[in-house]
Design a protein around this motif. Structure first.
Motif, PDB file in Angstrom:
ATOM      1  N   TRP A   1       1.003  -0.305  -0.102  1.00 24.97           N
ATOM      2  CA  TRP A   1       0.278  -0.187   0.019  1.00 24.97           C
ATOM      3  C   TRP A   1       0.883   1.499  -0.218  1.00 24.97           C
ATOM      4  CZ3 TRP A   1      -5.757   0.062   0.880  1.00 24.97           C
ATOM      5  CH2 TRP A   1      -6.161   1.175   0.642  1.00 24.97           C
ATOM      6  N   GLY A   2       0.406   1.892  -0.956  1.00 21.50           N
ATOM      7  CA  GLY A   2       1.177   3.397  -1.140  1.00 21.50           C
ATOM      8  C   GLY A   2       2.719   3.346  -1.384  1.00 21.50           C
ATOM      9  N   HIS A   3       2.977   2.461  -2.159  1.00 25.87           N
ATOM     10  CA  HIS A   3       4.419   2.360  -2.960  1.00 25.87           C
ATOM     11  C   HIS A   3       4.260   1.400  -4.078  1.00 25.87           C
ATOM     12  CE1 HIS A   3       7.213   3.212   0.951  1.00 25.87           C
ATOM     13  NE2 HIS A   3       5.608   3.487   1.558  1.00 25.87           N
ATOM     14  N   CYS A   4       4.126   0.354  -4.256  1.00 21.03           N
ATOM     15  CA  CYS A   4       4.510  -0.186  -5.702  1.00 21.03           C
ATOM     16  C   CYS A   4       4.210  -1.916  -5.433  1.00 21.03           C
ATOM     17  CB  CYS A   4       6.020  -0.450  -5.798  1.00 21.03           C
ATOM     18  SG  CYS A   4       7.072  -1.925  -4.468  1.00 21.03           S
ATOM     19  N   PHE A   5       3.792  -2.795  -7.203  1.00 17.49           N
ATOM     20  CA  PHE A   5       3.619  -4.054  -6.810  1.00 17.49           C
ATOM     21  C   PHE A   5       4.874  -4.251  -6.864  1.00 17.49           C
ATOM     22  CE2 PHE A   5      -0.041  -2.588  -8.504  1.00 17.49           C
ATOM     23  CZ  PHE A   5      -1.354  -3.210  -7.631  1.00 17.49           C
ATOM     24  N   SER A   6       5.327  -6.217  -7.031  1.00 15.95           N
ATOM     25  CA  SER A   6       6.409  -5.870  -7.249  1.00 15.95           C
ATOM     26  C   SER A   6       6.143  -7.479  -7.555  1.00 15.95           C
ATOM     27  CB  SER A   6       7.408  -6.089  -6.322  1.00 15.95           C
ATOM     28  OG  SER A   6       7.306  -6.602  -5.276  1.00 15.95           O
ATOM     29  N   THR A   7       7.462  -8.511  -8.736  1.00 16.93           N
ATOM     30  CA  THR A   7       6.733  -9.400  -9.041  1.00 16.93           C
ATOM     31  C   THR A   7       8.560  -9.993  -8.913  1.00 16.93           C
ATOM     32  OG1 THR A   7       7.799  -9.513 -11.425  1.00 16.93           O
ATOM     33  CG2 THR A   7       5.402  -9.343 -10.073  1.00 16.93           C
ATOM     34  N   THR A   8       9.169 -11.153  -8.007  1.00 17.21           N
ATOM     35  CA  THR A   8      10.015 -11.399  -7.911  1.00 17.21           C
ATOM     36  C   THR A   8      10.192 -13.282  -8.112  1.00 17.21           C
ATOM     37  OG1 THR A   8      10.374  -9.458  -5.507  1.00 17.21           O
ATOM     38  CG2 THR A   8      11.177 -11.287  -5.227  1.00 17.21           C
ATOM     39  N   LEU A   9      11.275 -13.403  -8.323  1.00 14.02           N
ATOM     40  CA  LEU A   9      11.971 -14.611  -7.845  1.00 14.02           C
ATOM     41  C   LEU A   9      12.831 -15.298  -6.829  1.00 14.02           C
ATOM     42  CD1 LEU A   9      12.661 -17.531  -9.448  1.00 14.02           C
ATOM     43  CD2 LEU A   9      14.230 -16.348 -10.389  1.00 14.02           C
ATOM     44  N   HIS A  10      12.598 -15.734  -6.002  1.00 15.13           N
ATOM     45  CA  HIS A  10      13.353 -16.200  -5.467  1.00 15.13           C
ATOM     46  C   HIS A  10      13.872 -17.466  -4.683  1.00 15.13           C
ATOM     47  CE1 HIS A  10      12.713 -15.589  -0.159  1.00 15.13           C
ATOM     48  NE2 HIS A  10      14.478 -16.441  -0.377  1.00 15.13           N
ATOM     49  N   LEU A  11      15.028 -17.935  -4.982  1.00 13.24           N
ATOM     50  CA  LEU A  11      16.005 -19.042  -4.669  1.00 13.24           C
ATOM     51  C   LEU A  11      16.140 -19.355  -4.066  1.00 13.24           C
ATOM     52  CD1 LEU A  11      17.009 -19.703  -8.895  1.00 13.24           C
ATOM     53  CD2 LEU A  11      14.820 -20.841  -7.286  1.00 13.24           C
ATOM     54  N   SER A  12      17.280 -20.204  -2.866  1.00 12.58           N
ATOM     55  CA  SER A  12      17.766 -20.522  -2.449  1.00 12.58           C
ATOM     56  C   SER A  12      17.944 -22.295  -2.118  1.00 12.58           C
ATOM     57  CB  SER A  12      17.478 -19.927  -0.060  1.00 12.58           C
ATOM     58  OG  SER A  12      16.568 -20.790   0.617  1.00 12.58           O
ATOM     59  N   GLY A  13      19.441 -22.678  -1.350  1.00 12.44           N
ATOM     60  CA  GLY A  13      19.239 -23.959  -0.795  1.00 12.44           C
ATOM     61  C   GLY A  13      19.412 -24.421  -2.402  1.00 12.44           C
ATOM     62  N   LYS A  14      19.095 -25.937  -2.281  1.00 13.14           N
ATOM     63  CA  LYS A  14      19.516 -26.622  -4.040  1.00 13.14           C
ATOM     64  C   LYS A  14      18.891 -25.749  -4.932  1.00 13.14           C
ATOM     65  CE  LYS A  14      14.948 -29.528  -2.792  1.00 13.14           C
ATOM     66  NZ  LYS A  14      14.603 -30.902  -3.324  1.00 13.14           N
ATOM     67  N   TYR A  15      17.360 -25.456  -4.921  1.00 20.28           N
ATOM     68  CA  TYR A  15      17.488 -24.425  -5.746  1.00 20.28           C
ATOM     69  C   TYR A  15      18.504 -23.537  -6.439  1.00 20.28           C
ATOM     70  CZ  TYR A  15      13.023 -26.985  -5.407  1.00 20.28           C
ATOM     71  OH  TYR A  15      12.271 -28.176  -5.042  1.00 20.28           O
ATOM     72  N   LYS A  16      18.531 -22.397  -5.909  1.00 21.48           N
ATOM     73  CA  LYS A  16      19.286 -21.591  -6.166  1.00 21.48           C
ATOM     74  C   LYS A  16      21.106 -21.968  -6.797  1.00 21.48           C
ATOM     75  CE  LYS A  16      23.737 -19.067  -4.468  1.00 21.48           C
ATOM     76  NZ  LYS A  16      24.958 -18.826  -3.339  1.00 21.48           N
ATOM     77  N   ILE A  17      21.264 -23.498  -6.028  1.00 22.13           N
ATOM     78  CA  ILE A  17      22.212 -24.075  -7.110  1.00 22.13           C
ATOM     79  C   ILE A  17      22.046 -25.110  -7.801  1.00 22.13           C
ATOM     80  CG2 ILE A  17      23.963 -26.418  -6.129  1.00 22.13           C
ATOM     81  CD1 ILE A  17      23.518 -25.995  -3.491  1.00 22.13           C
ATOM     82  N   LEU A  18      20.871 -25.229  -8.230  1.00 21.66           N
ATOM     83  CA  LEU A  18      20.588 -25.687  -8.849  1.00 21.66           C
ATOM     84  C   LEU A  18      20.832 -24.697 -10.172  1.00 21.66           C
ATOM     85  CD1 LEU A  18      18.999 -28.542 -10.962  1.00 21.66           C
ATOM     86  CD2 LEU A  18      16.850 -27.296 -10.088  1.00 21.66           C
ATOM     87  N   PHE A  19      20.082 -23.345 -10.589  1.00 18.28           N
ATOM     88  CA  PHE A  19      20.309 -22.664 -10.947  1.00 18.28           C
ATOM     89  C   PHE A  19      20.213 -21.745 -10.157  1.00 18.28           C
ATOM     90  CE2 PHE A  19      15.251 -23.949 -10.224  1.00 18.28           C
ATOM     91  CZ  PHE A  19      15.173 -24.916 -11.758  1.00 18.28           C
ATOM     92  N   ILE A  20      21.753 -21.370 -10.440  1.00 17.19           N
ATOM     93  CA  ILE A  20      22.295 -20.393 -10.190  1.00 17.19           C
ATOM     94  C   ILE A  20      23.447 -19.954 -11.382  1.00 17.19           C
ATOM     95  CG2 ILE A  20      24.940 -21.602  -9.498  1.00 17.19           C
ATOM     96  CD1 ILE A  20      25.380 -18.730  -7.791  1.00 17.19           C
ATOM     97  N   GLN A  21      23.989 -20.886 -11.809  1.00 14.15           N
ATOM     98  CA  GLN A  21      24.470 -21.018 -13.621  1.00 14.15           C
ATOM     99  C   GLN A  21      23.693 -20.381 -14.365  1.00 14.15           C
ATOM    100  OE1 GLN A  21      27.911 -21.302 -13.226  1.00 14.15           O
ATOM    101  NE2 GLN A  21      27.699 -21.512 -11.344  1.00 14.15           N
TER     102      GLN A  21
END
Length: 203
Positions: free
Chosen positions: A100-120
């Motif tokens: 409220w009062g600021h913005c919308f956003s869309t975010t891709l959030h990865l951690s753990g094995k998903y960060k390892i899988l997709f970082i490259q």
């Protein structure tokens, strides 16, 4: 005898206390925002269906979720998580957020094995992400959603080496697109577009 602070209300605050209209209007807006996020979900489903092979069964097996609250930095918020997977060590989520009062956003959030899988894949998408005005989270906390300088930085402000280094050092990856509140009527299409870019990058 203990001194007590005298409570005072400004003329503006007194007017608000006496009026129910602004609270009722706020409640109506929140309900409309929930419907808007449901429209985002329907458009996301169409996009995600095209990339269904990319998502693991544990991610696909969890239903979408719309949540709401009253106090992110003092202001109401709503968010849609889809697709989504959370446990203590691993996160895969695309989050659409209204603040409220600021913005919308869309975010891709990865951690753990998903960060390892997709970082490259993400490192290899530096040029695409910087040209499309995506942000990268630079905060130590992965649970902040604001676009203050301490939390997000536009990817085009990093060199490719800096981008690579930050992704490698942090325990999580958050890539986000900021959407102005004035673009509310385009939010479902913009959410689907960002989701398509995220999934293309990961594939």
């Amino acid at each position: 005898m203990q001194n007590k602070t005298k409570i005072r209300f400004s003329a503006f605050e007194q007017d608000l206390i006496k009026s129910a209209d602004w609270i009722l209007t706020k409640n109506l807006i929140i309900e409309k925002m929930k419907l808007l996020l449901q429209q985002c979900l329907e458009m996301q489903k169409e996009t995600i269906e095209q990339h269904h092979f990319l998502l693991s069964e544990e991610v696909k097996g969890i239903a979408p979720k719309i949540s709401r609250g009253e106090n992110y930095k003092g202001l109401p918020w709503l968010m849609l998580d889809y697709p989504r997977y959370f446990d203590k060590e691993n996160i895969f989520v695309i989050r659409t957020f209204f603040w409220w009062g600021h913005c919308f956003s869309t975010t891709l959030h990865l951690s753990g094995k998903y960060k390892i899988l997709f970082i490259q894949k993400i490192i290899g998408s530096y040029r695409l992400l910087k040209e499309d005005l995506f942000y990268l989270c630079i905060n130590e906390s992965e649970w902040e959603h604001n676009f203050g300088n301490e939390n997000y930085k536009l990817i085009h402000e990093f060199s490719e080496n800096e981008f690579h280094q930050l992704l490698s050092e942090k325990k999580f990856i958050k890539i986000s697109r900021k959407i102005d509140l004035e673009e509310w009527d385009q939010l479902p299409a913009l959410t689907a577009s960002a989701t398509n870019i995220y999934l293309k990058i990961l594939s």
